[in-house]
Design an enzyme around this catalytic site. Structure first.
Site, PDB file in Angstrom:
ATOM      1  N   ASP A   1       0.814  -1.337   0.004  1.00  0.00           N
ATOM      2  CA  ASP A   1       0.124  -0.048   0.156  1.00  0.00           C
ATOM      3  C   ASP A   1       0.944   1.223  -0.032  1.00  0.00           C
ATOM      4  OD1 ASP A   1      -2.342   1.498   0.077  1.00  0.00           O
ATOM      5  OD2 ASP A   1      -1.906   1.909   2.515  1.00  0.00           O
ATOM      6  N   SER A   2       0.399   2.310  -0.012  1.00  0.00           N
ATOM      7  CA  SER A   2       1.014   3.700   0.000  1.00  0.00           C
ATOM      8  C   SER A   2       1.397   4.017   1.412  1.00  0.00           C
ATOM      9  CB  SER A   2       0.192   4.911  -0.745  1.00  0.00           C
ATOM     10  OG  SER A   2      -1.041   4.982   0.256  1.00  0.00           O
TER      11      SER A   2
ATOM     12  N   CYS B   1      -4.212  -1.705  -1.761  1.00  0.00           N
ATOM     13  CA  CYS B   1      -4.522  -0.425  -1.980  1.00  0.00           C
ATOM     14  C   CYS B   1      -5.608  -0.135  -3.266  1.00  0.00           C
ATOM     15  CB  CYS B   1      -3.330   0.165  -2.344  1.00  0.00           C
ATOM     16  SG  CYS B   1      -3.243   2.055  -3.071  1.00  0.00           S
TER      17      CYS B   1
ATOM     18  N   THR C   1      -6.549   2.451  -4.536  1.00  0.00           N
ATOM     19  CA  THR C   1      -6.208   3.336  -5.500  1.00  0.00           C
ATOM     20  C   THR C   1      -5.305   2.802  -6.622  1.00  0.00           C
ATOM     21  OG1 THR C   1      -6.094   5.272  -3.998  1.00  0.00           O
ATOM     22  CG2 THR C   1      -4.880   5.700  -5.915  1.00  0.00           C
TER      23      THR C   1
ATOM     24  N   GLU D   1      -2.490   9.048   8.277  1.00  0.00           N
ATOM     25  CA  GLU D   1      -1.070   9.061   8.430  1.00  0.00           C
ATOM     26  C   GLU D   1      -0.687  10.082   9.166  1.00  0.00           C
ATOM     27  OE1 GLU D   1       1.024   6.836   6.396  1.00  0.00           O
ATOM     28  OE2 GLU D   1      -0.693   6.197   5.792  1.00  0.00           O
TER      29      GLU D   1
ATOM     30  N   CYS E   1     -11.146   2.534   0.026  1.00  0.00           N
ATOM     31  CA  CYS E   1      -9.831   2.695   0.356  1.00  0.00           C
ATOM     32  C   CYS E   1      -9.225   2.035   1.534  1.00  0.00           C
ATOM     33  CB  CYS E   1      -9.436   4.259   0.690  1.00  0.00           C
ATOM     34  SG  CYS E   1      -7.918   4.795   1.208  1.00  0.00           S
TER      35      CYS E   1
ATOM     36  N   HIS F   1      -7.189   2.602   3.884  1.00  0.00           N
ATOM     37  CA  HIS F   1      -7.138   3.456   5.126  1.00  0.00           C
ATOM     38  C   HIS F   1      -8.599   3.701   6.035  1.00  0.00           C
ATOM     39  CE1 HIS F   1      -3.395   4.822   3.492  1.00  0.00           C
ATOM     40  NE2 HIS F   1      -2.983   5.451   4.456  1.00  0.00           N
TER      41      HIS F   1
HETATM   42  N1  DGL Z   1      -4.886   3.133   1.108  1.00  0.00           N
HETATM   43  C1  DGL Z   1      -4.912   3.665  -0.352  1.00  0.00           C
HETATM   44  C2  DGL Z   1      -6.280   3.027  -0.881  1.00  0.00           C
HETATM   45  O1  DGL Z   1      -6.531   1.982  -0.538  1.00  0.00           O
HETATM   46  C3  DGL Z   1      -4.421   4.850  -0.655  1.00  0.00           C
HETATM   47  C4  DGL Z   1      -4.423   6.198   0.121  1.00  0.00           C
HETATM   48  C5  DGL Z   1      -3.464   7.130  -0.615  1.00  0.00           C
HETATM   49  O2  DGL Z   1      -2.260   6.927  -0.929  1.00  0.00           O
HETATM   50  O3  DGL Z   1      -3.973   7.949  -1.256  1.00  0.00           O
HETATM   51  O4  DGL Z   1      -6.562   3.775  -1.989  1.00  0.00           O
END
Ligand code: DGL
Length: 263
Positions: free
Chosen positions: A10-11, A73, A75, A151, A183, A185
């Site tokens: 993930d990011s 992730c 995205t 974050e 997402c 998060h």
């Molecule tokens: N956790 C990520 C997602 O599922 C991305 C959050 C990000 O880096 O903008 O989209």
């Protein structure tokens, strides 16, 4: 049998919500988690950038000798799952397809999607949901502040409550009772979102669909492990002061060592 670990990326912190679920479900498997903190947030980057970050992440995980890769992730899944599947000769599982299968089985007719700007712009959730269920009504909402708030460690702030309050209005107005947390998060906001709906809402955590999908995949491919050795290794691409503390909170563990990988 295959004793190699499973790679996840993930990011940043978000994919840990998926790792947590998988660690619980797959007690004999080991995991290597990569959080690309250097390039966070993916949600505000272009498709080309996200594709390149994802390729770098996959190359790194392949070098760690993983047996398959989970893109934890939304995205990255929405922007480049097809391309990376074509590029690399390793099984790659994103979060969209397994979740769409889950929604299909649940026979849901109207659904909301909360996700990053990049994901909503791609239209990937709506496209995939309608491929499987042409009559489903989909209402999508970009929630650009939410991953950043996680974050920054500010989930329990007024900023977070206000953001959620605004983002969910469209679902309330349309009487949507099922929402995909598109997402990874966002499951960290589970309680706050439910409270907004007086607990009359079904929030769909993509980790659930991924776990079901992974179980079938490991079984069908006969690549399950029979004994866990190290559980999980967490790697980030840029040092973040409180990453370890936040990771421990998300995973609900007392100890977790974070390694730094410079790209
Ligand atoms: N956790 C990520 C997602 O599922 C991305 C959050 C990000 O880096 O903008 O989209």
């Amino acid at each position: 049998m295959d004793t190699r670990p499973i790679g996840i990326f993930d990011s940043g912190l978000g994919g840990l919500t998926v790792l947590k679920e998988l660690q619980k479900e797959f007690v004999n498997e080991d995991f290597i988690y990569l959080g690309d903190t250097l390039n966070f947030p993916y949600g505000e980057k272009t498709k080309d950038e996200i594709t390149q970050f994802s390729k770098n992440n996959i190359e790194y995980l392949i070098k760690q000798n993983v047996k398959l890769i989970i893109i934890a992730c939304g995205t990255a899944t929405s922007q480049c799952i097809d391309e990376v599947k074509k590029t690399f000769n390793i099984p790659i599982i994103g979060i969209i397809e397994p979740t769409v299968e889950y929604v299909k089985k649940s026979k849901i007719k109207e659904i909301g999607v909360m996700a990053t700007n990049g994901t909503i712009r791609s239209g990937a959730w709506e496209f995939n949901l309608k491929q499987e269920m042409p009559d489903i009504k989909v209402i999508s909402k970009a929630c650009p502040l939410l991953a950043n708030i996680v974050e920054e460690g500010k989930i329990a702030s007024k900023e977070s409550l206000d953001a959620i309050h605004n983002y969910v209005q469209i679902f309330k107005e349309n009487d949507i009772k099922h929402i995909i947390l598109g997402c990874t998060h966002y499951p960290l906001y589970d309680e706050i979102i439910k409270k907004e709906f007086n607990y009359d809402v079904n929030l769909i955590n993509t980790a659930k669909g991924v776990a079901t999908y992974l179980k079938e995949f490991l079984n069908k491919s006969k690549i399950e492990n029979s004994k866990r050795t190290f559980a999980s290794k967490i790697v980030i691409t840029k040092q973040e002061k409180d990453f370890e503390k936040r990771a421990k909170n998300i995973l609900e563990v007392n100890k977790c060592e974070i390694f730094l990988q410079n790209y």
